[in-house]
Design a protein around this motif. Sequence first.
Motif, PDB file in Angstrom:
ATOM      1  N   THR A  93       0.825  -1.215   0.000  1.00 30.96           N
ATOM      2  CA  THR A  93       0.000   0.000   0.000  1.00 30.96           C
ATOM      3  C   THR A  93       0.855   1.260   0.000  1.00 30.96           C
ATOM      4  OG1 THR A  93      -1.758  -1.161   1.176  1.00 30.96           O
ATOM      5  CG2 THR A  93      -1.845   1.225   1.186  1.00 30.96           C
ATOM      6  N   SER A  94       1.910   1.290   0.801  1.00 34.59           N
ATOM      7  CA  SER A  94       2.763   2.483   0.860  1.00 34.59           C
ATOM      8  C   SER A  94       3.433   2.757  -0.485  1.00 34.59           C
ATOM      9  CB  SER A  94       3.829   2.328   1.946  1.00 34.59           C
ATOM     10  OG  SER A  94       4.632   1.189   1.695  1.00 34.59           O
ATOM     11  N   GLU A  95       3.834   1.693  -1.186  1.00 36.96           N
ATOM     12  CA  GLU A  95       4.467   1.861  -2.489  1.00 36.96           C
ATOM     13  C   GLU A  95       3.449   2.309  -3.531  1.00 36.96           C
ATOM     14  OE1 GLU A  95       7.465   2.075  -5.285  1.00 36.96           O
ATOM     15  OE2 GLU A  95       7.514   1.994  -3.091  1.00 36.96           O
ATOM     16  N   LEU A  96       2.229   1.809  -3.425  1.00 29.91           N
ATOM     17  CA  LEU A  96       1.171   2.243  -4.334  1.00 29.91           C
ATOM     18  C   LEU A  96       0.876   3.726  -4.162  1.00 29.91           C
ATOM     19  CD1 LEU A  96      -1.264  -0.788  -4.019  1.00 29.91           C
ATOM     20  CD2 LEU A  96      -0.120  -0.062  -6.114  1.00 29.91           C
ATOM     21  N   ILE A  97       0.783   4.167  -2.905  1.00 30.13           N
ATOM     22  CA  ILE A  97       0.544   5.587  -2.633  1.00 30.13           C
ATOM     23  C   ILE A  97       1.654   6.428  -3.257  1.00 30.13           C
ATOM     24  CG2 ILE A  97       0.538   7.339  -0.816  1.00 30.13           C
ATOM     25  CD1 ILE A  97      -0.971   5.319   0.937  1.00 30.13           C
ATOM     26  N   ARG A  98       2.881   5.985  -3.095  1.00 33.29           N
ATOM     27  CA  ARG A  98       4.024   6.723  -3.628  1.00 33.29           C
ATOM     28  C   ARG A  98       3.964   6.788  -5.158  1.00 33.29           C
ATOM     29  NH1 ARG A  98       7.426   4.191  -0.915  1.00 33.29           N
ATOM     30  NH2 ARG A  98       7.403   5.648   0.806  1.00 33.29           N
ATOM     31  N   LYS A  99       3.655   5.669  -5.774  1.00 29.15           N
ATOM     32  CA  LYS A  99       3.594   5.615  -7.237  1.00 29.15           C
ATOM     33  C   LYS A  99       2.456   6.481  -7.774  1.00 29.15           C
ATOM     34  CE  LYS A  99       6.785   2.563  -8.596  1.00 29.15           C
ATOM     35  NZ  LYS A  99       7.822   2.876  -9.613  1.00 29.15           N
ATOM     36  N   PHE A 100       1.281   6.376  -7.171  1.00 26.67           N
ATOM     37  CA  PHE A 100       0.142   7.157  -7.636  1.00 26.67           C
ATOM     38  C   PHE A 100       0.403   8.653  -7.506  1.00 26.67           C
ATOM     39  CE2 PHE A 100      -2.692   3.340  -7.214  1.00 26.67           C
ATOM     40  CZ  PHE A 100      -3.220   3.397  -8.497  1.00 26.67           C
ATOM     41  N   SER A 101       0.999   9.065  -6.388  1.00 25.20           N
ATOM     42  CA  SER A 101       1.218  10.496  -6.174  1.00 25.20           C
ATOM     43  C   SER A 101       2.320  11.034  -7.074  1.00 25.20           C
ATOM     44  CB  SER A 101       1.548  10.773  -4.703  1.00 25.20           C
ATOM     45  OG  SER A 101       2.762  10.159  -4.330  1.00 25.20           O
ATOM     46  N   ASN A 102       3.359  10.243  -7.322  1.00 28.68           N
ATOM     47  CA  ASN A 102       4.471  10.713  -8.154  1.00 28.68           C
ATOM     48  C   ASN A 102       4.125  10.755  -9.636  1.00 28.68           C
ATOM     49  OD1 ASN A 102       6.065  10.986  -5.905  1.00 28.68           O
ATOM     50  ND2 ASN A 102       7.163   9.064  -6.182  1.00 28.68           N
ATOM     51  N   GLU A 103       3.288   9.816 -10.068  1.00 29.51           N
ATOM     52  CA  GLU A 103       3.026   9.688 -11.506  1.00 29.51           C
ATOM     53  C   GLU A 103       1.721  10.331 -11.946  1.00 29.51           C
ATOM     54  OE1 GLU A 103       5.255   8.528 -13.447  1.00 29.51           O
ATOM     55  OE2 GLU A 103       6.618   7.764 -11.925  1.00 29.51           O
ATOM     56  N   ASN A 104       0.870  10.735 -11.008  1.00 28.99           N
ATOM     57  CA  ASN A 104      -0.408  11.357 -11.332  1.00 28.99           C
ATOM     58  C   ASN A 104      -1.203  10.513 -12.331  1.00 28.99           C
ATOM     59  OD1 ASN A 104      -2.445  13.253 -11.177  1.00 28.99           O
ATOM     60  ND2 ASN A 104      -1.604  14.518 -12.821  1.00 28.99           N
ATOM     61  N   THR A 105      -1.353   9.231 -12.024  1.00 26.57           N
ATOM     62  CA  THR A 105      -2.087   8.303 -12.862  1.00 26.57           C
ATOM     63  C   THR A 105      -3.281   7.741 -12.108  1.00 26.57           C
ATOM     64  OG1 THR A 105      -1.901   6.305 -14.209  1.00 26.57           O
ATOM     65  CG2 THR A 105      -0.642   6.340 -12.176  1.00 26.57           C
ATOM     66  N   HIS A 106      -4.274   7.233 -12.827  1.00 26.75           N
ATOM     67  CA  HIS A 106      -5.445   6.618 -12.210  1.00 26.75           C
ATOM     68  C   HIS A 106      -5.271   5.111 -12.048  1.00 26.75           C
ATOM     69  CE1 HIS A 106      -7.144  10.407 -13.616  1.00 26.75           C
ATOM     70  NE2 HIS A 106      -8.174  10.205 -12.845  1.00 26.75           N
ATOM     71  N   THR A 107      -4.320   4.536 -12.785  1.00 23.53           N
ATOM     72  CA  THR A 107      -4.225   3.081 -12.885  1.00 23.53           C
ATOM     73  C   THR A 107      -2.781   2.627 -12.824  1.00 23.53           C
ATOM     74  OG1 THR A 107      -6.167   3.114 -14.330  1.00 23.53           O
ATOM     75  CG2 THR A 107      -4.880   1.086 -14.293  1.00 23.53           C
ATOM     76  N   ILE A 108      -2.516   1.583 -12.022  1.00 23.70           N
ATOM     77  CA  ILE A 108      -1.203   0.938 -11.986  1.00 23.70           C
ATOM     78  C   ILE A 108      -1.382  -0.524 -12.376  1.00 23.70           C
ATOM     79  CG2 ILE A 108       0.622   0.094 -10.446  1.00 23.70           C
ATOM     80  CD1 ILE A 108       0.490   2.747  -8.986  1.00 23.70           C
ATOM     81  N   VAL A 109      -0.521  -1.001 -13.260  1.00 31.60           N
ATOM     82  CA  VAL A 109      -0.581  -2.386 -13.725  1.00 31.60           C
ATOM     83  C   VAL A 109       0.281  -3.253 -12.808  1.00 31.60           C
ATOM     84  CG1 VAL A 109      -0.194  -3.924 -15.689  1.00 31.60           C
ATOM     85  CG2 VAL A 109      -0.837  -1.539 -16.081  1.00 31.60           C
ATOM     86  N   VAL A 110      -0.256  -4.397 -12.405  1.00 31.06           N
ATOM     87  CA  VAL A 110       0.472  -5.336 -11.544  1.00 31.06           C
ATOM     88  C   VAL A 110       0.845  -6.569 -12.366  1.00 31.06           C
ATOM     89  CG1 VAL A 110       0.428  -6.686  -9.421  1.00 31.06           C
ATOM     90  CG2 VAL A 110      -0.797  -4.503  -9.535  1.00 31.06           C
ATOM     91  N   LEU A 111       2.124  -6.930 -12.336  1.00 28.59           N
ATOM     92  CA  LEU A 111       2.644  -8.051 -13.117  1.00 28.59           C
ATOM     93  C   LEU A 111       3.185  -9.134 -12.205  1.00 28.59           C
ATOM     94  CD1 LEU A 111       4.797  -5.935 -15.608  1.00 28.59           C
ATOM     95  CD2 LEU A 111       2.389  -6.538 -15.847  1.00 28.59           C
ATOM     96  N   ASP A 112       3.366 -10.338 -12.751  1.00 29.27           N
ATOM     97  CA  ASP A 112       4.121 -11.345 -12.014  1.00 29.27           C
ATOM     98  C   ASP A 112       5.587 -11.236 -12.425  1.00 29.27           C
ATOM     99  OD1 ASP A 112       4.432 -12.595 -14.465  1.00 29.27           O
ATOM    100  OD2 ASP A 112       3.060 -14.247 -14.013  1.00 29.27           O
ATOM    101  N   SER A 113       6.418 -12.126 -11.933  1.00 35.55           N
ATOM    102  CA  SER A 113       7.860 -12.023 -12.177  1.00 35.55           C
ATOM    103  C   SER A 113       8.237 -12.239 -13.638  1.00 35.55           C
ATOM    104  CB  SER A 113       8.607 -13.030 -11.301  1.00 35.55           C
ATOM    105  OG  SER A 113       8.147 -14.349 -11.579  1.00 35.55           O
ATOM    106  N   LYS A 114       7.295 -12.763 -14.448  1.00 34.83           N
ATOM    107  CA  LYS A 114       7.561 -13.016 -15.864  1.00 34.83           C
ATOM    108  C   LYS A 114       6.866 -11.990 -16.771  1.00 34.83           C
ATOM    109  CE  LYS A 114       8.285 -17.961 -15.136  1.00 34.83           C
ATOM    110  NZ  LYS A 114       7.844 -19.329 -15.510  1.00 34.83           N
TER     111      LYS A 114
END
Length: 311
Positions: free
Chosen positions: A77-98
């Motif tokens: 959650t803390s990393e998501l907050i950081r990413k959303f605030s820094n990038e000013n985006t509505h959506t973050i894509v989550v991937l697996d290791s591949k």
Amino acid sequence: MDEMIKPAQTLEYDEMLSKALRKLEDNDAIVVSKNGKYAGILMPEMLLRFNANADNVKIGNVCKKGIVMLEKDAAKTSELIRKFSNENTHTIVVLDSKSKIMGIVKRADVLRHATDALKNSTVAEFMEKMGSVESTQTVEKAEGIMVKTSGASELAVLEKGAFVGILTSKNLAVKIKPYLHKKMHDLEQHKKIDLEKEIVKNILTPAFEIQRLGMNQTTISALEKTGFEDGFVFDGNKLLGKFSASKILRNLEFDEPAHVELSGLGIEESMFMESIFEECASLIKKFGKGGSLHLRVKSARKGKGKKIYEV
């Protein structure tokens, strides 16, 4: 964290952009895949200045390949907050290791998990100014204003100084972009016009469809009213500005609790413990985000009713 990962609307890299634009009517973002792996993301604001025929352009030529994404193990959650605030985006894509697409996290869902930190705040604290455009200006002119204001995704639309609606990048993507450089027949004038010369008034989101917020409204009630997204702040019929979810997330990131551990004090000294916690947290934030601090406090009596402390 897992409950925030939702299925993604996906399209293949080689499909035509016109198909993506139809999907954008109901979605804020389309995730693009190639051979089963993440290839990029397409959002309405990425189409500012796009000026080709959407039936002849592949999605892969338009989507952004370097947009924010996270592997599942890093999606705290803390990393998501950081990413959303820094990038000013509505959506973050989550991937697996591949690099296989697991899903998306929406900014609104992160805000829903952070309401405790917003209990005593008001809309006024998270308001930002907006750009504006006259209702009779062309779509081309409005796009230019958006680009000049750091890719703003919405503009207030005015008619003789009065607010009549909002023009968003999604309005442009859904109502104009699919038909660029085709011609539309004007039944009254019996002539063809270029849709880029269409006026803003004909594609805006009208004022009566917009949720209105007050300056002194609580942040929580405003978020609930807007579905945990951006909103618009009014004084009567006058638009004052935008209630910004991005600004809320920037504040949450700054106020994320510092990691302070304290030992050596008894329960009876709880007030003293709290003051030390506050001072330490302020110190950590002063010299940069993140980090941790462990303090061991020793106490000894000095005279009648007095104590001295050593840290």
